[in-house]
Design an enzyme around this catalytic site. Structure first.
Site, PDB file in Angstrom:
ATOM      1  N   GLU A   1      -3.694 -10.227   3.768  1.00 28.07           N
ATOM      2  CA  GLU A   1      -4.812  -9.825   4.623  1.00 28.07           C
ATOM      3  C   GLU A   1      -5.836 -10.942   4.784  1.00 28.07           C
ATOM      4  O   GLU A   1      -6.370 -11.167   5.866  1.00 28.07           O
ATOM      5  CB  GLU A   1      -5.487  -8.561   4.058  1.00 28.07           C
ATOM      6  CG  GLU A   1      -4.730  -7.272   4.351  1.00 28.07           C
ATOM      7  CD  GLU A   1      -3.577  -7.008   3.382  1.00 28.07           C
ATOM      8  OE1 GLU A   1      -3.274  -7.877   2.532  1.00 28.07           O
ATOM      9  OE2 GLU A   1      -2.977  -5.929   3.486  1.00 28.07           O
TER      10      GLU A   1
ATOM     11  N   GLU B   1       0.845  -1.210   0.000  1.00 24.69           N
ATOM     12  CA  GLU B   1       0.000   0.000   0.000  1.00 24.69           C
ATOM     13  C   GLU B   1       0.878   1.258   0.000  1.00 24.69           C
ATOM     14  O   GLU B   1       0.591   2.232  -0.696  1.00 24.69           O
ATOM     15  CB  GLU B   1      -0.931  -0.008   1.215  1.00 24.69           C
ATOM     16  CG  GLU B   1      -1.958  -1.127   1.170  1.00 24.69           C
ATOM     17  CD  GLU B   1      -2.882  -1.116   2.378  1.00 24.69           C
ATOM     18  OE1 GLU B   1      -4.015  -0.635   2.238  1.00 24.69           O
ATOM     19  OE2 GLU B   1      -2.470  -1.595   3.460  1.00 24.69           O
TER      20      GLU B   1
END
Ligand code: 1HE
Length: 270
Positions: A143, A123
């Site tokens: 995730e 990210e």
């Protein structure tokens, strides 16, 4: 070339998890938490925010890299276990604020990737305007396996690099992309040999720093926004941005230099 970088002074020289160096118009920010694989905890995210708000006035380009064997292992998972839902939202919004300052800050940012570029590390890499990946880079979004979701603006930024489908695959299945796959998927702009990333990024940074600052600003700020607009609105904003850039004295001088044979041709050095 890297030896020309000197430790930053003042506030930028006092970060606990970021090592910052400068070389004229180039600022090099290095995530400096190698014992935890540059996992991003609150302090490190806050320091990134502080650094990008307080870049030196002469800064024209920033380079972001990671100390040790990995760019970043993503979110510091030790912060997750004790968090309530409400705290989780606030935590994610802090990342958004900090990461927005990187993408929409005053200067183009080049990330140098190596080793793990995973979760929040990917990210963070996606906030940069360019990514130079070394051969050891690998990309993951674990995730799904950790029972969480991206919270550092990954769902907004990563699909714009690689597409929703590839990101979905990485998140659902834990698929890891190696450096070559990442390059093919659009995660990196340049793929270089091991240990060559910083040199390449600094070379690009010094080149970008010679552009007219207003052009660089338009490219990093107006372009991504226009690309998100409906064409009619986007083209109107484009006309404004282009007129503003052309009206700048720096543009007029550069165009005159070309017309009067003082500037380089495309594909040839000036
Ligand atoms: C960490 C973290 C971390 C390492 N949070 N402490 N990110 C992940 O799920 C990635 C988890 N990390 C890994 O898979 C591996 O650490 C690596 C592949 C990145 C590197 O492996 P390796 O063998 O070089 O290091 P290591 O032995 O696993 O880790 C060294 C130390 O760093 C160890 O701590 P120590 O006290 O035992 O020495 C690890 O616990 C620690 N460490 N990664 C906390 N991530 C805004 S939302 C974003 C959502 C996400 O980012 S999800 C993805 C989270």
């Amino acid at each position: 070339m890297t030896s020309e970088l000197r430790p930053a002074e003042g506030l930028l020289g006092q970060m606990s998890m970021l090592r910052i160096e400068t070389d004229g118009p180039v600022v090099h920010l290095r995530l400096n938490r190698p014992d935890k694989r540059n996992a991003l905890n609150e302090t490190l995210v806050r320091e990134l925010q502080t650094a990008f708000v307080n870049l030196p006035k002469e800064a024209r380009v920033a380079v972001l890299s990671g100390e040790g064997a990995h760019f970043s292992a993503g979110l510091d998972l030790s912060e997750v276990t004790e968090q309530s839902v409400a705290e989780g939202i606030v935590h994610s919004r802090k990342w958004h604020a900090a990461f927005d300052l990187i993408q929409f800050g005053p200067v183009p940012v080049i990330a140098v990737l190596h080793g793990a570029v995973v979760g929040g590390g990917l990210e963070l890499a996606a906030t940069a305007h360019l990514r130079v990946a070394e051969a050891s880079s690998f990309y993951g979004l674990p995730e799904g396996q950790r029972g969480i979701f991206v919270g550092g603006s990954g769902s907004a930024r990563i699909p714009r690099l690689m597409g929703v489908s590839r990101m979905t695959d990485m998140m659902l299945t834990g698929r890891v992309f190696d450096a070559a796959e990442g390059q093919a998927a659009g995660l990196s702009n340049y793929l270089v040999g091991e240990g060559e990333g910083l040199k390449k990024a600094l070379e690009l940074a010094r080149k970008i720093a010679t552009n007219a600052p207003l052009s660089n600003y338009a490219i990093t700020q107006a372009l991504p926004r226009i690309a998100e607009m409906a064409p009619a609105e986007g083209l109107f904003v484009e006309s404004l941005m282009s007129a503003i850039a052309q009206g700048d004295e720096a543009a007029k001088k550069r165009v005159r230099d070309f017309l009067e044979k003082r500037a380089g041709k495309v594909g040839k050095s000036s």
